[in-house]
Scaffold this motif. Structure first.
Motif, PDB file in Angstrom:
ATOM      1  N   VAL A 326       0.574  -8.415 -26.806  1.00  0.00           N
ATOM      2  CA  VAL A 326       1.450  -7.251 -26.938  1.00  0.00           C
ATOM      3  C   VAL A 326       2.879  -7.763 -26.950  1.00  0.00           C
ATOM      4  O   VAL A 326       3.310  -8.459 -26.031  1.00  0.00           O
ATOM      5  N   ASP A 327       3.615  -7.444 -27.998  1.00  0.00           N
ATOM      6  CA  ASP A 327       4.993  -7.921 -28.140  1.00  0.00           C
ATOM      7  C   ASP A 327       5.840  -7.509 -26.945  1.00  0.00           C
ATOM      8  O   ASP A 327       5.782  -6.366 -26.475  1.00  0.00           O
ATOM      9  N   GLY A 328       6.643  -8.466 -26.483  1.00  0.00           N
ATOM     10  CA  GLY A 328       7.555  -8.177 -25.379  1.00  0.00           C
ATOM     11  C   GLY A 328       6.969  -8.412 -24.008  1.00  0.00           C
ATOM     12  O   GLY A 328       7.666  -8.247 -23.010  1.00  0.00           O
ATOM     13  N   PHE A 329       5.683  -8.807 -23.930  1.00  0.00           N
ATOM     14  CA  PHE A 329       5.033  -9.041 -22.646  1.00  0.00           C
ATOM     15  C   PHE A 329       4.586 -10.499 -22.546  1.00  0.00           C
ATOM     16  O   PHE A 329       3.691 -10.930 -23.276  1.00  0.00           O
ATOM     17  N   GLU A 330       5.233 -11.251 -21.641  1.00  0.00           N
ATOM     18  CA  GLU A 330       4.834 -12.636 -21.419  1.00  0.00           C
ATOM     19  C   GLU A 330       3.410 -12.722 -20.876  1.00  0.00           C
ATOM     20  O   GLU A 330       2.730 -13.724 -21.047  1.00  0.00           O
ATOM     21  N   SER A 331       2.947 -11.662 -20.214  1.00  0.00           N
ATOM     22  CA  SER A 331       1.595 -11.630 -19.667  1.00  0.00           C
ATOM     23  C   SER A 331       0.539 -11.793 -20.755  1.00  0.00           C
ATOM     24  O   SER A 331      -0.614 -12.141 -20.454  1.00  0.00           O
ATOM     25  N   SER A 332       0.911 -11.544 -21.993  1.00  0.00           N
ATOM     26  CA  SER A 332      -0.043 -11.705 -23.093  1.00  0.00           C
ATOM     27  C   SER A 332      -0.643 -13.101 -23.088  1.00  0.00           C
ATOM     28  O   SER A 332      -1.824 -13.293 -23.388  1.00  0.00           O
ATOM     29  N   GLY A 364      10.402  -3.651 -17.620  1.00  0.00           N
ATOM     30  CA  GLY A 364      11.464  -2.666 -17.789  1.00  0.00           C
ATOM     31  C   GLY A 364      10.905  -1.270 -17.618  1.00  0.00           C
ATOM     32  O   GLY A 364      10.278  -0.952 -16.614  1.00  0.00           O
ATOM     33  N   SER A 365      11.089  -0.419 -18.618  1.00  0.00           N
ATOM     34  CA  SER A 365      10.576   0.959 -18.554  1.00  0.00           C
ATOM     35  C   SER A 365       9.179   1.079 -19.163  1.00  0.00           C
ATOM     36  O   SER A 365       8.574   2.144 -19.103  1.00  0.00           O
ATOM     37  N   LYS A 366       8.690   0.000 -19.728  1.00  0.00           N
ATOM     38  CA  LYS A 366       7.387   0.037 -20.401  1.00  0.00           C
ATOM     39  C   LYS A 366       6.270  -0.421 -19.469  1.00  0.00           C
ATOM     40  O   LYS A 366       6.439  -1.353 -18.693  1.00  0.00           O
ATOM     41  N   VAL A 367       5.143   0.260 -19.556  1.00  0.00           N
ATOM     42  CA  VAL A 367       3.946  -0.139 -18.816  1.00  0.00           C
ATOM     43  C   VAL A 367       2.819  -0.343 -19.817  1.00  0.00           C
ATOM     44  O   VAL A 367       2.487   0.560 -20.583  1.00  0.00           O
ATOM     45  N   VAL A 397       1.491  -4.729 -11.465  1.00  0.00           N
ATOM     46  CA  VAL A 397       2.382  -5.850 -11.232  1.00  0.00           C
ATOM     47  C   VAL A 397       3.399  -5.903 -12.368  1.00  0.00           C
ATOM     48  O   VAL A 397       3.136  -5.422 -13.468  1.00  0.00           O
ATOM     49  N   SER A 398       4.554  -6.468 -12.102  1.00  0.00           N
ATOM     50  CA  SER A 398       5.537  -6.604 -13.169  1.00  0.00           C
ATOM     51  C   SER A 398       5.161  -7.780 -14.068  1.00  0.00           C
ATOM     52  O   SER A 398       4.440  -8.695 -13.657  1.00  0.00           O
ATOM     53  N   ASP A 399       5.643  -7.740 -15.280  1.00  0.00           N
ATOM     54  CA  ASP A 399       5.353  -8.786 -16.258  1.00  0.00           C
ATOM     55  C   ASP A 399       5.824 -10.151 -15.737  1.00  0.00           C
ATOM     56  O   ASP A 399       5.105 -11.152 -15.812  1.00  0.00           O
ATOM     57  N   ASP A 400       7.031 -10.183 -15.188  1.00  0.00           N
ATOM     58  CA  ASP A 400       7.591 -11.436 -14.705  1.00  0.00           C
ATOM     59  C   ASP A 400       6.825 -11.973 -13.498  1.00  0.00           C
ATOM     60  O   ASP A 400       6.507 -13.160 -13.431  1.00  0.00           O
ATOM     61  N   ASP A 401       6.492 -11.091 -12.525  1.00  0.00           N
ATOM     62  CA  ASP A 401       5.773 -11.535 -11.334  1.00  0.00           C
ATOM     63  C   ASP A 401       4.372 -12.040 -11.691  1.00  0.00           C
ATOM     64  O   ASP A 401       3.909 -13.052 -11.153  1.00  0.00           O
TER      65      ASP A 401
END
Length: 442
Positions: A326-332, A364-367, A397-401
């Motif tokens: 998913v674009d914008g998510f490092e968790s991808s 950010g504001s996206k989940v 959890v947040s994307d960064d964490d």
């Protein structure tokens, strides 16, 4: 037949009793054995080379390979160096040496306490520490700690002995966790066998039924290269083996807890009608917090860990084989790695875990949501919040964490305790997730 060809084994206290039988049996199965024994009395007095030499002679007479060592277990480095000097490595460590200084607590001297500590707790530490990095370098190690019923349950007149024997359980459990990634296992046995330590406290008719030979099969099995059992405690003796674990009652919760309320509800505190079985510190803490949250929810109180906000609806659930990016998510990247793990080992994971996990990741504001299904078919992971049935575990959890957790920069337990990692649902399944997450770290 479980063989130990060319494995190097250190057995402490191997000049007699159980230690002698360990040494003989490992040598019989192809191991090279360091027979360690200070040669002192069962109360820790004196020293002699005769005990170790006699066992070494027995091994050599039978065609085996062994060398003696006469150092105290407090000098663990010297004992390990004997293995390195003679055989070039150390694969297996049996912490077996022990003494008794039984006396009621009111009459115990500092010397009675300190001597038991030095032989049992410090000795096992010194040997294990000296062998540890050599095992890590070879990515193989098997360590046995010797506890006792006096440690697990207490015993009159053995406060010193029981304390050190229980300390070994804590040491073993921690080494099992730290050694996992390097193929080092550590287990604890609580044997009951006839030896010079038990001959003074047990009647002859009982001692006759408790041959040291009955202890050896369990230790052989736990030390074999094909055995992955680790961090466990076993009671063993007279041909009988059982595993021991901690059990926790369902407990009692009240947001405004008081001593008086405890008195009125003590039956709930000590009732084991609906127990749980924590196996790690993180599982213990997370289990307690989950129980408190569930109770708080039932009574309308505010939970300790607030549930995550509902995830933004996804356009459609992706097929299991579709991209999880998913674009914008490092968790991808994390979920891509998990997807590869499922493709290679999905069926086994489904059999082992049997659960569905919903991840709600915020940036950010996206989940954004992902569903990890380790309950159906051969497992799958997909973008979106739809799953076959209600998820067993929901993780927010947040994307960064999440990325930091999966790169090893943030400890998962610490993140949970600080509220950065929120978990709802079946906490037992939540802890099972650790195995696949460990394999899928970036």
């Amino acid at each position: 037949m479980l063989m130990f060809k060319d494995r190097v084994v250190i057995v402490t206290g191997a000049g007699g009793g159980i230690g002698r039988v360990y040494a003989l049996e490992f040598a019989k199965r192809g191991a090279k054995v360091v027979v360690n024994d200070l040669g002192g009395s069962h109360t820790g007095q004196g020293a002699s080379s005769k005990a170790a030499d006699k066992v070494v002679d027995e091994i050599k007479a039978a065609g085996g390979v062994a060398v003696p060592n006469y150092d105290s277990v407090e000098d663990g480095e010297k004992i390990v160096q004997t293995a390195l000097d003679n055989f070039g490595r150390i694969d297996i460590l049996i912490n077996n040496a022990g003494i008794l200084r039984d006396v009621s607590f009111g009459k115990m001297s500092d010397n009675d306490w300190d001597l038991i500590y030095r032989v049992h707790a410090k000795g096992a530490y010194k040997l294990s520490r000296a062998a540890w990095n050599h095992m890590r370098e070879k990515s193989f190690g098997r360590i046995i700690m010797t506890s006792s019923a006096a440690g697990l349950y207490g015993n009159f007149g053995q406060s010193n002995y029981g304390s050190m024997k229980m300390a070994l359980v804590g040491l073993s459990n921690t080494l099992a966790q730290e050694g996992k990634t390097k193929n080092i296992t550590c287990n604890t046995i609580a044997p009951i066998a006839a030896s010079r330590l038990t001959e003074s406290v047990m009647p002859p008719e009982i001692l006759d039924q408790l041959k040291p030979d009955y202890i050896v099969p369990l230790v052989l099995y736990l030390c074999h290269e094909d055995t992955t059992e680790s961090g466990s405690v076993f009671e063993v003796g007279a041909g009988w083996v059982s595993k021991v674990r901690l059990e926790r009652s369902a407990g009692f919760y009240d947001k405004n807890l008081s001593a008086e309320k405890l008195k009125d509800n003590w039956g709930k505190v000590e009732s084991f009608d609906n127990p749980s079985y924590p196996t790690s510190a993180s599982e213990s803490v997370s289990g307690i917090l989950a129980a408190v949250n569930n109770k708080a929810s039932e009574t309308g109180a505010s939970p300790l860990v607030r549930p995550p906000k509902p995830a933004a609806p996804a356009a459609a659930a992706a097929a299991p084989s579709a991209s999880v990016v998913v674009d914008g998510f490092e968790s991808s990247k994390v979920f891509q790695t998990i997807q590869k793990t499922i493709q290679s080992n999905g069926a086994d994971l489904v059999k082992k875990i049997n659960g569905v996990y919903l991840f709600n990741v915020k940036n950010g504001s996206k989940v954004q949501s992902w569903v990890l299904d380790l309950k159906n078919g051969s497992g799958s992971i997909s973008v979106g919040s739809e799953s076959k049935g209600k998820p067993n575990v929901t993780i927010a959890v947040s994307d960064d964490d999440f990325t930091q957790i999966m790169t090893g920069k943030l400890n998962a337990q610490s993140a949970f305790m600080k509220g950065k990692l929120k978990i709802q649902g079946n906490m037992g399944l939540a802890t099972k997730l650790g195995s696949i997450m460990q394999k899928s770290k970036l």
